[in-house]
Design an enzyme around this catalytic site. Sequence first.
Site, mmCIF file in Angstrom:
data_model
loop_
_atom_site.group_PDB
_atom_site.id
_atom_site.type_symbol
_atom_site.label_atom_id
_atom_site.label_comp_id
_atom_site.label_asym_id
_atom_site.label_seq_id
_atom_site.Cartn_x
_atom_site.Cartn_y
_atom_site.Cartn_z
ATOM 1 N N GLN A 182 0.836 -1.191 0.000
ATOM 2 C CA GLN A 182 0.000 0.000 0.000
ATOM 3 C C GLN A 182 0.879 1.252 0.000
ATOM 4 O OE1 GLN A 182 -1.806 0.761 3.835
ATOM 5 N NE2 GLN A 182 -3.722 1.416 2.889
ATOM 6 N N GLY A 183 0.776 2.055 -1.039
ATOM 7 C CA GLY A 183 1.553 3.289 -1.106
ATOM 8 C C GLY A 183 0.727 4.478 -0.661
ATOM 9 N N SER A 201 1.256 6.478 3.052
ATOM 10 C CA SER A 201 1.951 7.482 3.865
ATOM 11 C C SER A 201 3.198 8.000 3.177
ATOM 12 C CB SER A 201 2.357 6.878 5.209
ATOM 13 O OG SER A 201 1.224 6.576 5.966
ATOM 14 N N GLU A 248 -9.468 -1.622 5.551
ATOM 15 C CA GLU A 248 -8.260 -1.789 6.354
ATOM 16 C C GLU A 248 -8.614 -1.734 7.838
ATOM 17 O OE1 GLU A 248 -5.114 1.138 5.842
ATOM 18 O OE2 GLU A 248 -3.724 -0.207 6.871
ATOM 19 N N SER A 285 -4.050 6.431 13.003
ATOM 20 C CA SER A 285 -3.690 6.181 14.403
ATOM 21 C C SER A 285 -4.923 6.247 15.302
ATOM 22 C CB SER A 285 -2.680 7.230 14.867
ATOM 23 O OG SER A 285 -3.331 8.491 14.926
#
Lengths: 405, 365
Positions: free
Chosen positions: A127-128, A130, A245, A377
């Site tokens: 997964q690209g 962040s 996710e 987060s």
Amino acid sequence: MDLTLTPKHRALREEVDAFIAAHRDAAPRPGGGRKRPDRKALDWQALLLKHGYFARTIPREYGGFGAPHDVIELAIIADAFSRAGISPGIHNQGISMLVPTLLEVGTEEQKRRWIGPTIRGETIWCQGYSEPGSGSDLAAAQTRAAVEDGHFVINGQKIWTSSAHFADMMFLLCRTEPDKSKHAGLSYLLLPMSAPGIEVRPLRTMTGRAEFNETFFTDVRVPVDQIVMGRGDGWHVANVTLKYERMLLGDPNKLQQRLEATRRMMEQPGADGARLLDRAEWRDRLLRLQGEVIAARNHNMRLLTETAEGVDSGLGRFIVKYHGTMLAHRLASLALDVMGSTGLLYEPQGEVAEDDPATTWQIDYMYDIGLIIGGGSSNIQKNIIGERGLGLPREPKAAVPAGRN
Amino acid sequence: MRFGLTEDQGLFGRSLRGFLADRLPLDALRRLAETGTGFDAELWRGLGELGLHGLLVPEEHGGAGLGMLDAALAAEALGYHAAPAPFAAALVMAVQAFRSAGDAEQQRQWLPRIAAGQARIGLGFAGLAGQTGRAALRLEGGRLSGALDGLMDGGEATHFLAYLADGRAALIEAGAPGVTATLRRSVDRTRALVDLDLAGAAPVALLQSSNDPLAAARRVRDAGRVMLAADTLGAAQNMLDRAVAYANERVQFGRVIGSFQGVKYMCADMATMLEPCRAMVWYAAYAQDAVPEEAAMVASHAKAHLAEVGREVARLATEVHGGMGFTDLLGLHHQFKRITFDRQALGGPERCRHDAAVAQGWVAA
């Protein structure tokens, strides 16, 4: 509420139990997803797919089992595997995040091309998302993709790309419309990791292993049709993926697996011949967590029903990632305490072999912190819960000091 | 094949909450709570008109014949509004007691009276559920003597159902000779506890038809525990809703306080703890009727888990209100105390978790 088991369900339960009894030696150790599946894991995956114990409701034309959606069937299967402590199949970012995203917003061609090899565990995705300058503020991504003669030409850098060092493909969030506003300028591309100009540098984490990477793009060329939805739709697609996710990260079946594994350890006599399960203070710790896992599993059943009926669960869905990752970490914490000083032995095997149980628990315990941070987060989750779930106002923007942005 | 409420159940919960919101504005609740008896004749009649008295009583005995999940939705609504009304013991556990250990004649005689709102039964489970207090009853020559503390729904009760240590239960008339019932106001002024002193009291019925009286008693205990869990769910949801509303309206530093992450996160934490509890209570209630092999385990777990979550929500929601939360002016404390009561009645969380361990064979009773 109707959870009556029909004769069909009872037959399924017996069938799954019999399957596990007959094939349990062929199963790889549960967990993983942080390594490329080996032959054993791929064969196990093929066996599960064949019997419809994995990708059960994914249509046959895309490589799934094609069964109609039935919450009870899924629960029976998940329960049987967690009770037995047997791997329920491969869970990685491609399977749990990209596949449902393509099912929701992909083209027919994309579904036919990518879902099959992905659920078989043959095609591994990373997964690209962040970047060094856009973590929690994901929509601030700066990696550029300019269009030149039928190709996107990508330049920039991603970080925390787990699995990039062994992945075949990447789903990439990047800026294709620099003239548009922050959220409207993004696109969601699919590209092979073998493309020239991609450099993957491993990022060693606190576990001592390199589960993450930094990924650099220098003039990486991707055909313009390797895009999910259209140019400028990237933020929407990225959020579809994030939705899955976050469900994956809060997976209650993983919680159940951990609870059962810890209970089994507590049933084993220790060096003094006594079982921790017989000691009230240890038993109560396990029981507290069991109560929470039951709540999480019941909640998941409710969400599955709502999804099947086309109801948006709202708040019920927003809490899953924060709730599940925190609970998972507390389960790992109890497991470490149960093992005590023998659980301190730590010899990670890297990519080549299975880790011993103590090492696996220590890695889980540390990696869980990564999961609490990743995928949005806990603080971001609490913003979402507070703002979108409960209707509280957003934090006002503070001015950025001159010279920083 | 679904995990969720039916349309009828959703409607039932909403209409009950609407009725209670109408009947129990804060000044009314404050007035009713002053007596500390946990009973108000007018509210009791109104709840009867909505069908609450006979909710669980089979239709053949004049009730609605509904299930434990319907009863849990009622308990949740009563907890939400901190309603001073007998329910968990008088209308759920008592019915369960007659159904699991009463003979046909006893059921025929008493269940219609419960459904009609005429028999309001305070119920004493004490030792069997791990409540503290006295629990020493003797049944000799058909007469009952001794002491039993902490009966639920006992204020203004017409009868008391007192459980013996062997799982049998004796029904006694409230004013009968040899019966001394002392009302003890609890910290939760919407529900009282009654201490019974018996000196040769003559039971009007002895429930002993089960061939395993202790198992039958445990089913009664489990039904009660699910109701207390649902009551806490409602009370905690009320406190969360009010904390969110307050955070959306109170202004400090020129901003509504809900825009501060410190306050927002308290609300988010409450919601994260509480939201999964809803499905847990639904399942625990449903299991009492439909999943006998899990019924005991999930009832005790729901009671214990809701007690832990309830305590956290009670504190956090009060804190979000700042000094106002601590006053009597907002009346938030009624739900706070409701949660306090639910935690200890029918056994605290440690005892409930122990019972969950017993139920799954991890440890001997």
